[in-house]
Design a protein around this motif. Sequence first.
Motif, PDB file in Angstrom:
ATOM      1  N   LYS A  63       0.834  -1.193   0.000  1.00  0.00           N
ATOM      2  CA  LYS A  63       0.000   0.000   0.000  1.00  0.00           C
ATOM      3  C   LYS A  63       0.871   1.246   0.000  1.00  0.00           C
ATOM      4  O   LYS A  63       1.920   1.269   0.626  1.00  0.00           O
ATOM      5  N   PRO A  64       0.442   2.290  -0.733  1.00  0.00           N
ATOM      6  CA  PRO A  64      -0.709   2.299  -1.643  1.00  0.00           C
ATOM      7  C   PRO A  64      -0.408   1.515  -2.911  1.00  0.00           C
ATOM      8  O   PRO A  64       0.725   1.498  -3.393  1.00  0.00           O
ATOM      9  N   ILE A  65      -1.416   0.885  -3.462  1.00  0.00           N
ATOM     10  CA  ILE A  65      -1.233  -0.013  -4.596  1.00  0.00           C
ATOM     11  C   ILE A  65      -0.680   0.710  -5.817  1.00  0.00           C
ATOM     12  O   ILE A  65       0.077   0.124  -6.613  1.00  0.00           O
ATOM     13  N   VAL A  66      -1.030   2.002  -5.974  1.00  0.00           N
ATOM     14  CA  VAL A  66      -0.529   2.757  -7.138  1.00  0.00           C
ATOM     15  C   VAL A  66       0.992   2.845  -7.089  1.00  0.00           C
ATOM     16  O   VAL A  66       1.669   2.676  -8.111  1.00  0.00           O
ATOM     17  N   ARG A  67       1.546   3.070  -5.895  1.00  0.00           N
ATOM     18  CA  ARG A  67       3.008   3.158  -5.774  1.00  0.00           C
ATOM     19  C   ARG A  67       3.638   1.781  -5.965  1.00  0.00           C
ATOM     20  O   ARG A  67       4.730   1.670  -6.515  1.00  0.00           O
TER      21      ARG A  67
END
Length: 356
Positions: A63-67
Amino acid sequence: MRIVHLLEHLRIAGNGITDAVVDLAISQRSEGRDVLVMSSPGGYEELLARRGISFVNLHTARKPIVRWVGGVWRARRVLRSFAPDVIHAHTPTSYIQARLSGQSAPFVATAHTQFSPSTRLFAGADALIAVSESDGNALRDWFPSRKLHVVRNGVIGSQRVRLSSPTRPRASGASVSLLYGGGLNRRKGVDILLTAFAQMEATGVDATLTIVGDGPEREKLQKLAAELGLKRVSFLGFRSDLPDVMADHDIFVVPSRREPFGLVAAQARAVGLCIVASQVEGLTEVLEGGRAGVLVEPDNVEALAAALTDLASSPSLRAAYAHRAADNLEWLSVDRNRVDVDRVYQSLVSQHPKGG
């Protein structure tokens, strides 16, 4: 040989995975390997740089999944440029990131603990390393034996910490000093140690207890110590100089409920301390089945209190166990660990020649 290590972070916080990877990377670099470490930063980057080891900041936490997804693309670019002979992942999430980057180099994964279900994410690795024989036996239920290698951790000769020798002169009649060093979470069993120490105090044993480390249960454990009425317990928090703290105590206690290896027990052996530990997994191996320390049943307050009371009342018994702890240490060395890991690498590289 060009080696990449991937892990979650490089924090100087007593994390066994981080500490083991830093020791291994430095040992490999000292033998002329080109080594790159990819993880989130945290403090060990300066030490790695001084030893000629490259570091790339890679977000490997889920987390965060975007990173995390961004980390996949960063890993792809860096690994393509570095062109490793071996990619060695030490956490499941970093392994998946590297796998998704599309690299053709052989993958090694170290299962630093068998206790997490996420360890099964290593299933696609070309080789899986278990850090103790007991972990290896457990992992054989999940992974084929042809992929599995037991390579015990090492701490002797670490460039990360200086291992001290006992230095405090023991005055006649002085209190016996007990020490715990490690994480403060339920698996480590510090609540069992505090309750056992309360029993010792109730029977008049003249002793002190020092707790070194931090974790999610610190506040809860401090509250337990207060509820038990313990007046001779000190919580010091995390200390990067744990071996120096060890050298100023009489008995090192490792009351873990589970333990894949036990680096701190190995450190205590190098310092030459009398050790009391739970008879579980890796701790039994580190203490050679009880030759190099006293083993007690895990989660057993009475057994731990009795063992500590016996040692507190007998300087000669403590000295005997301290002598045994300091004997036969070569197999606990960082260099031995590196040699064994290199054998795993070589077996894979011979099967996966570059461009093949």
